[in-house]
Design an enzyme around this catalytic site. Structure first.
Site, PDB file in Angstrom:
ATOM      1  N   ARG A   1       5.146  10.830  -2.224  1.00 45.63           N
ATOM      2  CA  ARG A   1       4.360   9.833  -2.953  1.00 45.63           C
ATOM      3  C   ARG A   1       4.842   9.444  -3.730  1.00 45.63           C
ATOM      4  O   ARG A   1       4.941   7.977  -4.329  1.00 45.63           O
ATOM      5  CB  ARG A   1       3.158  10.352  -3.598  1.00 45.63           C
ATOM      6  CG  ARG A   1       3.316  11.407  -4.976  1.00 45.63           C
ATOM      7  CD  ARG A   1       1.730  12.032  -4.258  1.00 45.63           C
ATOM      8  NE  ARG A   1       1.031  11.037  -5.305  1.00 45.63           N
ATOM      9  CZ  ARG A   1      -0.025  10.831  -5.114  1.00 45.63           C
ATOM     10  NH1 ARG A   1      -0.688  12.214  -5.063  1.00 45.63           N
ATOM     11  NH2 ARG A   1      -1.823   9.805  -5.601  1.00 45.63           N
TER      12      ARG A   1
ATOM     13  N   ASP B   1      -5.055   8.474  -4.078  1.00 42.92           N
ATOM     14  CA  ASP B   1      -5.167   9.857  -3.202  1.00 42.92           C
ATOM     15  C   ASP B   1      -5.547   8.441  -1.854  1.00 42.92           C
ATOM     16  O   ASP B   1      -6.452   7.298  -2.573  1.00 42.92           O
ATOM     17  CB  ASP B   1      -5.485  10.884  -3.974  1.00 42.92           C
ATOM     18  CG  ASP B   1      -4.825  11.729  -4.275  1.00 42.92           C
ATOM     19  OD1 ASP B   1      -3.511  11.123  -4.102  1.00 42.92           O
ATOM     20  OD2 ASP B   1      -5.030  12.499  -5.196  1.00 42.92           O
ATOM     21  N   GLU B   2      -6.150   9.306  -1.267  1.00 42.44           N
ATOM     22  CA  GLU B   2      -6.998   8.281   0.022  1.00 42.44           C
ATOM     23  C   GLU B   2      -8.380   8.013  -0.397  1.00 42.44           C
ATOM     24  O   GLU B   2      -8.721   7.270   0.298  1.00 42.44           O
ATOM     25  CB  GLU B   2      -6.223   8.572   1.523  1.00 42.44           C
ATOM     26  CG  GLU B   2      -6.349  10.479   1.722  1.00 42.44           C
ATOM     27  CD  GLU B   2      -6.251  10.960   2.959  1.00 42.44           C
ATOM     28  OE1 GLU B   2      -5.705  10.486   3.755  1.00 42.44           O
ATOM     29  OE2 GLU B   2      -5.398  11.383   2.983  1.00 42.44           O
ATOM     30  N   ASP B   3      -8.487  10.006  -0.885  1.00 41.68           N
ATOM     31  CA  ASP B   3      -9.724   9.864  -0.828  1.00 41.68           C
ATOM     32  C   ASP B   3     -10.335   9.491  -2.923  1.00 41.68           C
ATOM     33  O   ASP B   3     -11.049   9.575  -3.554  1.00 41.68           O
ATOM     34  CB  ASP B   3     -10.482  11.358  -1.106  1.00 41.68           C
ATOM     35  CG  ASP B   3      -9.722  11.716  -1.810  1.00 41.68           C
ATOM     36  OD1 ASP B   3      -8.670  11.563  -3.206  1.00 41.68           O
ATOM     37  OD2 ASP B   3      -9.926  13.701  -2.188  1.00 41.68           O
TER      38      ASP B   3
ATOM     39  N   ASP C   1       1.850  15.878  -9.267  1.00 38.24           N
ATOM     40  CA  ASP C   1       1.013  14.946 -10.252  1.00 38.24           C
ATOM     41  C   ASP C   1       1.457  15.857 -11.625  1.00 38.24           C
ATOM     42  O   ASP C   1       1.896  14.841 -12.421  1.00 38.24           O
ATOM     43  CB  ASP C   1      -0.711  14.817  -9.954  1.00 38.24           C
ATOM     44  CG  ASP C   1      -1.137  16.423  -9.575  1.00 38.24           C
ATOM     45  OD1 ASP C   1      -0.662  17.361 -10.055  1.00 38.24           O
ATOM     46  OD2 ASP C   1      -2.038  15.823 -10.149  1.00 38.24           O
TER      47      ASP C   1
END
Length: 732
Positions: free
Chosen positions: A533, A549-551, A638
């Site tokens: 990423r 993030d995808e969520d 992260d």
């Protein structure tokens, strides 16, 4: 008539004599060629008054030269290792594609712990290659740090060991030899290494201008055996150091050599000591036979010496005297830098550490050993504004280049890299400002405004648009994912959306994504690690990157507000979900928490903005052990990028206002949305990561903050039409 002419001529000559006497004196000196010719030089009274203010204006004897680099002695007879230059003694062909460093395997059993630390720093750096055929520079496994024959770390028969290397030694060509001590009692001859270094670059402490080969050798600082391997402690000066003048104007505490090299200066320091603002105390108590050699002042000096604590002097002095030791360098130099005590150097002819790239005139004061009694007037003539600037610069240089063995080694290699890859070399401005050349990789760009640190100096601003990078693990695309893409695409600042798809299943076709006015690109990385990423994909062209993030649950107004805040702080991470680290006394380690407290030190990149340069620095500038930790755990990437940004900037991230529902959905145990944060093992793993990262960095770079940015009139009891970001109060 003739009398009138003679009278007029006499008047003119008298006037000329008066003018010369008024505007300057006449100095007679022999020509440098050694003949009997005499030069007449007019010296103005103005120059005479300020002769002690600027070291560049001083003229010195040949053997004690302090003149600038362009006046250095370069006679071949004064260079014991010849007149090597990069053009004549270095093969730059292996360096054209990339700058790599090879370290010979199998360190000798006799290698000192200090040399082990230095070699480890090179092996773990971005320069290292295990393939000697691809190397630009080679570092020996033989310990050359201490070449004092009386030292326990002295390695014997170095010449024979070099011969055993055979063709790989190649007369020293493209090799770097690190050396801290050379020569021994009584003359400490700096050229006595005990072997012929050939054409090797000598990275040496206590180097003299008369023997230093400019643009070839590298001058190192003298650092102690217990110097930190990595990281190191921060400097002691705060960002706003007031008052500028400390309790002591000038301080020194150290050995007084009663005899031998270095004794002339230190034996005279008592003339400057007044016990009030000038504290310069010495002791004769060193060496095995000091009592046999002591003079009539030793007892008195020893008594004064015991009255003062050295660290207290350092932290409470504006200027710290750094006289030469037995060799030109001194441990006091780095100690003063760290304390933010401006070094006053008394070491004529010393080539200062890394002087090729560091502008020492901004951080130290040069004094002449022969003009010791003028030192008080010299330092008292410096205005407070200048003192404040020099205080700050000592901290910049200490933090960037001297606080650890790793930084000293990497600075040495970076200087050599600059020489062989000059078009990519950082400018002097980069070297001498925060965050420095080690954190500004020229492979990324040769334009300052492309970095997050130099917008103000270049008079520019970050791009007005951003690229959103969504990290997707699949295996399918949920409705929440589609909604996130639409919300981001509606932002007036969005330039492109990049979806990094790491699932083994094929990514959805472009036609399956929502129809938006913003281009959507899907990338399936070859190596499907969690660090993908942060890879510097060429498709990312904007300064700002919105990491998601995808969520993630963000609406368009949250995106817009966070981006506008980031534009004011482009060197930092700016985002929504925040976490904190703390020291756990019970477990004697660092802890990690997601509890909502009054401060934080981490902003998660599941919903945060940062500068695209950090993608490059994350991928190419970090220790390989850090990447290995993240890839093996498939977690903590992260946290690692927060470590990186805080390590470079020395600043905390910035948290912006978020909606209550988004806040609740990110809490452990939340039932509103399934996330990995619900797993308690996840937090244990992240706590392990924090301690591992701190160990590899050599210090804890994370910085606490209790500042949060809210939109104007956010949640104020006023008409909704007066609020710019009205939807921040609404549920997701």
């Amino acid at each position: 008539m003739q009398a009138k002419k003679r009278y007029l001529l006499l008047v003119l000559m008298s006037c000329a004599s008066l003018l010369v006497s008024y505007y300057g004196g006449i100095v007679l000196k022999k020509d440098g060629d050694g003949d009997d010719k005499v030069k007449v030089t007019v010296v103005s009274h103005e120059d005479e008054r300020r002769f002690f203010l600027d070291a560049d204006d001083l003229k010195y004897d040949e053997d004690l030269s302090l003149s600038p680099r362009n006046r250095r002695l370069d006679q071949a007879a004064r260079r014991p290792y010849g007149e090597c230059r990069m053009e004549t003694c270095f093969d730059s062909a292996p360096c054209r594609s990339d700058f790599k460093v090879y370290v010979y395997p199998a360190l000798s059993d006799k290698a000192s712990p200090l040399y082990h630390k230095l070699v480890a720093a090179v092996r773990e750096s971005r320069y290292y290659t295990p393939d000697a055929s691809k190397a630009c520079v080679l570092v020996l496994a033989l310990d050359t740090l201490d070449r004092d024959t009386l030292s326990q770390d002295f390695v014997k028969n170095m010449a024979g060991k070099l011969n055993e290397l055979g063709a790989s030694w190649n007369g020293g060509r493209n090799h770097v030899l690190f050396n801290i001590y050379s020569g021994t009692w009584p003359d400490y001859n700096e050229t006595e290494l005990g072997f012929d270094p050939g054409q090797a670059i000598i990275a040496k402490a206590s180097a003299s201008l008369s023997h230093f080969r400019p643009n070839f050798d590298v001058s190192l600082p003298l650092f102690p055996k217990n110097h930190p391997a990595r990281g190191g402690d921060r400097g002691h000066v705060l960002a706003n150091h007031f008052p500028v003048a400390n309790k002591f104007t000038l301080a020194f505490k150290g050995k007084r050599y009663v005899y031998g090299i270095g004794s002339e200066t230190r034996n005279a320091l008592h003339h400057l000591h007044n016990g009030r603002d000038m504290v310069l105390v010495t002791t004769c108590k060193h060496g095995k036979s000091w009592k046999d050699m002591k003079d009539e002042r030793c007892e008195k000096d020893n008594a004064h010496f015991d009255k003062y604590d050295y660290q207290v002097l350092l932290n409470n002095a504006t200027f710290c005297l750094v006289p030469r030791g037995r060799r030109l360098g001194s441990f006091r130099f780095l100690e003063a830098l760290q304390a933010g005590c401006i070094p006053v150097l008394l070491s004529n002819g010393w080539e200062l550490p890394f002087a090729e790239v560091i502008d020492w005139s901004e951080a130290v004061v040069w004094a002449d050993e022969r003009l010791l009694l003028q030192v008080p007037d010299l330092i008292r003539s410096i205005p407070p504004t200048r003192i404040h600037e020099m205080h700050q610069q000592t901290q910049v240089l200490w933090d960037q280049y001297f606080s650890s063995i790793e930084k000293i080694a990497l600075t040495t290699l970076e200087i050599i890299r600059d020489r062989v890859q000059r078009p990519k070399a950082p400018s002097s401005f980069v070297w001498n400002t925060q965050p420095g050349a080690l954190a500004t990789l020229p492979q990324f760009s040769d334009v300052l405004r492309h970095y997050p640190f130099y917008y103000l100096p270049t008079g520019t601003r970050p791009d007005s648009r951003f690229t959103a990078v969504i990290y997707a693990t699949g295996p399918s695309v949920t409705s929440a994912f589609f909604k996130l893409v639409r919300n981001v695409a509606r932002s007036q600042y969005a330039a492109r959306i990049v979806i990094v798809w790491t699932n083994d299943r094929p990514a959805p076709a472009i036609g399956k994504w929502p129809a938006t006015a913003v281009a959507i690109n899907t990338i399936q990385p070859r190596h499907k690690t969690i660090s993908a990423r942060f890879y510097p994909h060429s498709i990312i062209q904007t300064d700002a990157v919105l990491s998601l993030d995808e969520d993630a649950i963000l609406n368009t107004e949250e995106v817009d507000f966070a981006f506008l805040v980031w534009q004011s702080f482009p060197e930092r991470i700016v985002g929504y979900p925040a976490r904190s680290h703390f020291w756990d006394d019970g477990k004697n380690c660092w802890g990690y928490t997601s509890k909502w407290t009054n401060d934080f030190s981490i902003v998660l990149t599941g919903a945060a903005f940062y500068h695209r340069y950090y993608n490059y620095l994350y991928t190419y500038g970090l220790n390989a052990l850090l990447h290995k930790t993240v890839d093996q755990s498939q977690n903590c990437e992260d946290i690692l990028i927060n470590f990186l940004v805080s390590h470079v900037t020395k600043l905390p991230p910035i948290k912006v206002t978020q909606r209550k529902q988004y806040k609740e959905s990110m809490l452990p145990g939340s039932k509103s949305y399934p996330t990995p944060w619900n797993d308690p093992d996840h937090f244990v793993q992240r706590q392990t990561c924090i301690n591992t990262f701190a160990s590899i960095f050599g210090h804890m770079p994370l910085v606490r903050s209790n500042v949060r940015f809210d939109p104007v009139l956010f949640k104020d009891p006023v008409s909704n039409t007066r609020k710019k970001y009205r939807k921040l109060e609404l549920g997701g």
